[in-house]
Every structure is written in C-alpha cells, then in structure tokens.
Design a protein around this motif. Sequence first.
Motif, mmCIF file in Angstrom:
data_model
loop_
_atom_site.group_PDB
_atom_site.id
_atom_site.type_symbol
_atom_site.label_atom_id
_atom_site.label_comp_id
_atom_site.label_asym_id
_atom_site.label_seq_id
_atom_site.Cartn_x
_atom_site.Cartn_y
_atom_site.Cartn_z
ATOM 1 N N LEU A 41 -22.295 39.953 8.331
ATOM 2 C CA LEU A 41 -22.303 39.565 6.921
ATOM 3 C C LEU A 41 -21.320 38.411 6.730
ATOM 4 N N GLN A 42 -21.801 37.344 6.162
ATOM 5 C CA GLN A 42 -20.958 36.171 5.912
ATOM 6 C C GLN A 42 -20.606 36.127 4.441
ATOM 7 N N ALA A 43 -19.326 36.364 4.141
ATOM 8 C CA ALA A 43 -18.852 36.327 2.761
ATOM 9 C C ALA A 43 -18.136 35.009 2.500
ATOM 10 N N SER A 44 -18.295 34.475 1.306
ATOM 11 C CA SER A 44 -17.658 33.221 0.944
ATOM 12 C C SER A 44 -17.425 33.171 -0.570
ATOM 13 N N GLY A 45 -16.637 32.186 -0.995
ATOM 14 C CA GLY A 45 -16.448 31.949 -2.414
ATOM 15 C C GLY A 45 -15.090 32.316 -2.973
ATOM 16 N N GLY A 46 -14.219 32.887 -2.149
ATOM 17 C CA GLY A 46 -12.895 33.226 -2.648
ATOM 18 C C GLY A 46 -12.039 31.994 -2.879
ATOM 19 N N GLY A 47 -10.854 32.226 -3.428
ATOM 20 C CA GLY A 47 -9.941 31.122 -3.672
ATOM 21 C C GLY A 47 -8.838 31.507 -4.626
ATOM 22 N N LEU A 48 -8.122 30.500 -5.085
ATOM 23 C CA LEU A 48 -7.024 30.669 -6.043
ATOM 24 C C LEU A 48 -7.521 30.265 -7.428
ATOM 25 N N VAL A 49 -7.289 31.124 -8.401
ATOM 26 C CA VAL A 49 -7.734 30.837 -9.766
ATOM 27 C C VAL A 49 -6.691 31.356 -10.741
ATOM 28 N N GLN A 50 -6.598 30.712 -11.883
ATOM 29 C CA GLN A 50 -5.656 31.145 -12.913
ATOM 30 C C GLN A 50 -6.210 32.361 -13.664
ATOM 31 N N PRO A 51 -5.325 33.152 -14.245
ATOM 32 C CA PRO A 51 -5.804 34.286 -15.068
ATOM 33 C C PRO A 51 -6.775 33.803 -16.134
ATOM 34 N N GLY A 52 -7.854 34.569 -16.304
ATOM 35 C CA GLY A 52 -8.896 34.194 -17.234
ATOM 36 C C GLY A 52 -9.997 33.352 -16.625
ATOM 37 N N GLY A 53 -9.790 32.902 -15.399
ATOM 38 C CA GLY A 53 -10.772 32.065 -14.739
ATOM 39 C C GLY A 53 -11.901 32.861 -14.104
ATOM 40 N N SER A 54 -12.765 32.142 -13.401
ATOM 41 C CA SER A 54 -13.949 32.748 -12.787
ATOM 42 C C SER A 54 -14.089 32.319 -11.335
ATOM 43 N N LEU A 55 -14.698 33.193 -10.562
ATOM 44 C CA LEU A 55 -15.086 32.889 -9.198
ATOM 45 C C LEU A 55 -16.431 33.550 -8.924
ATOM 46 N N ARG A 56 -17.143 32.998 -7.944
ATOM 47 C CA ARG A 56 -18.440 33.556 -7.568
ATOM 48 C C ARG A 56 -18.434 33.779 -6.067
ATOM 49 N N LEU A 57 -18.538 35.030 -5.658
ATOM 50 C CA LEU A 57 -18.574 35.380 -4.243
ATOM 51 C C LEU A 57 -20.017 35.539 -3.786
ATOM 52 N N SER A 58 -20.259 35.170 -2.544
ATOM 53 C CA SER A 58 -21.593 35.294 -1.972
ATOM 54 C C SER A 58 -21.518 36.020 -0.639
ATOM 55 N N CYS A 59 -22.556 36.763 -0.324
ATOM 56 C CA CYS A 59 -22.628 37.487 0.947
ATOM 57 C C CYS A 59 -24.039 37.337 1.492
ATOM 58 N N VAL A 60 -24.129 36.889 2.751
ATOM 59 C CA VAL A 60 -25.434 36.669 3.370
ATOM 60 C C VAL A 60 -25.495 37.402 4.699
ATOM 61 N N PRO A 61 -26.408 38.361 4.860
ATOM 62 C CA PRO A 61 -26.576 39.030 6.154
ATOM 63 C C PRO A 61 -27.252 38.089 7.157
ATOM 64 N N SER A 62 -26.909 38.255 8.424
ATOM 65 C CA SER A 62 -27.496 37.409 9.463
ATOM 66 C C SER A 62 -28.942 37.798 9.769
ATOM 67 N N GLU A 63 -29.326 39.004 9.375
ATOM 68 C CA GLU A 63 -30.689 39.463 9.587
ATOM 69 C C GLU A 63 -31.240 40.017 8.289
ATOM 70 N N GLY A 64 -32.492 39.747 8.045
ATOM 71 C CA GLY A 64 -33.112 40.301 6.855
ATOM 72 C C GLY A 64 -33.294 41.800 6.980
ATOM 73 N N GLY A 65 -33.302 42.468 5.843
ATOM 74 C CA GLY A 65 -33.484 43.909 5.859
ATOM 75 C C GLY A 65 -33.350 44.474 4.468
ATOM 76 N N ARG A 66 -33.797 45.692 4.307
ATOM 77 C CA ARG A 66 -33.767 46.331 2.993
ATOM 78 C C ARG A 66 -32.426 47.027 2.777
ATOM 79 N N TYR A 67 -31.366 46.268 2.796
ATOM 80 C CA TYR A 67 -30.025 46.831 2.695
ATOM 81 C C TYR A 67 -29.633 47.110 1.260
ATOM 82 N N GLY A 72 -14.412 39.390 4.975
ATOM 83 C CA GLY A 72 -13.498 39.374 3.836
ATOM 84 C C GLY A 72 -13.212 37.965 3.363
ATOM 85 N N THR A 73 -13.025 37.841 2.064
ATOM 86 C CA THR A 73 -12.662 36.553 1.477
ATOM 87 C C THR A 73 -11.544 36.800 0.469
ATOM 88 N N GLN A 74 -10.499 35.978 0.542
ATOM 89 C CA GLN A 74 -9.316 36.182 -0.287
ATOM 90 C C GLN A 74 -9.537 35.662 -1.696
#
Length: 124
Positions: A3-29, A117-119
């Motif tokens: 599983l490849q997770a991405s999208g973390g980072g540093l943000v100020q309180p009240g801000g937004s982030l969008r995390l993404s997760c992509v499995p290397s193989e398709g499946g009904r997970y 994991g993404t911080q």
Amino acid sequence: VQLQASGGGLVQPGGSLRLSCVPSEGGRYAMSWFRQAPGREREFVAHITWSGHNRYHAHSVRGRFAISRDNARNSVTLQMNSLKPDDTAIYYCAARDPNGDTFDYTKPGSFDYWGQGTQVTVSS
C-alpha cells in the motif's frame, strides 16, 4: 500487496490535507486509516467497505474527516479538514482481503496489509 500512502505534510491549525492510499494489486479490499502519535497506541480513524456504500469515522474526527474511494483508480482517500494539533501523527492505510467473515474494522489486527505511513503535523 503493498500500500502506497501519500499526502502528509505540515499544516497550520484549521487547515486541510488530503491523504491517498493505492494498493499495488487490485482487489475487493475493505480499507481503513489508522494513526499513531508518539507514545500512543495506533488508533482507528476511518473505514470504508469495498463498495464504498458504508463508511465509518472515529468520533474524534467525525464531521472533519471524510474517507472515500475510487475503485476505477484503485485508490482510497482521506480528506482532512479543520485540522487540530491533536491530529498530529503518522497516518497508516490498511487493507483487508475479502473473506466474508465479520470483523472489527477499528482493530489493527483485522487487516492484512499496511502502508508505510505518512506524517501529518498540525502546528502554527
């Protein structure tokens, strides 16, 4: 399956982030997001079934975070809004192979595969 997770980072309180997760193989997970802050246990954040019809969020993030998925693109997303310093943690995505069994989606042990994991850091 990786599983490849991405999208973390540093943000100020009240801000937004969008995390993404992509499995290397398709499946009904079925998939969840968990997070772990320093010195604390890994805790459940959100869960979504393979169909996307059922979604669950921890009380602490309800109304601020939203899990979704795009099965055509084989990805799961966690949209995080109104972030607070208490949301600071490493965020992990997790996937479970379909086997028809009932399981507790809030428990890390219920899942077969994990991302690296993404911080996410919320700080002014």
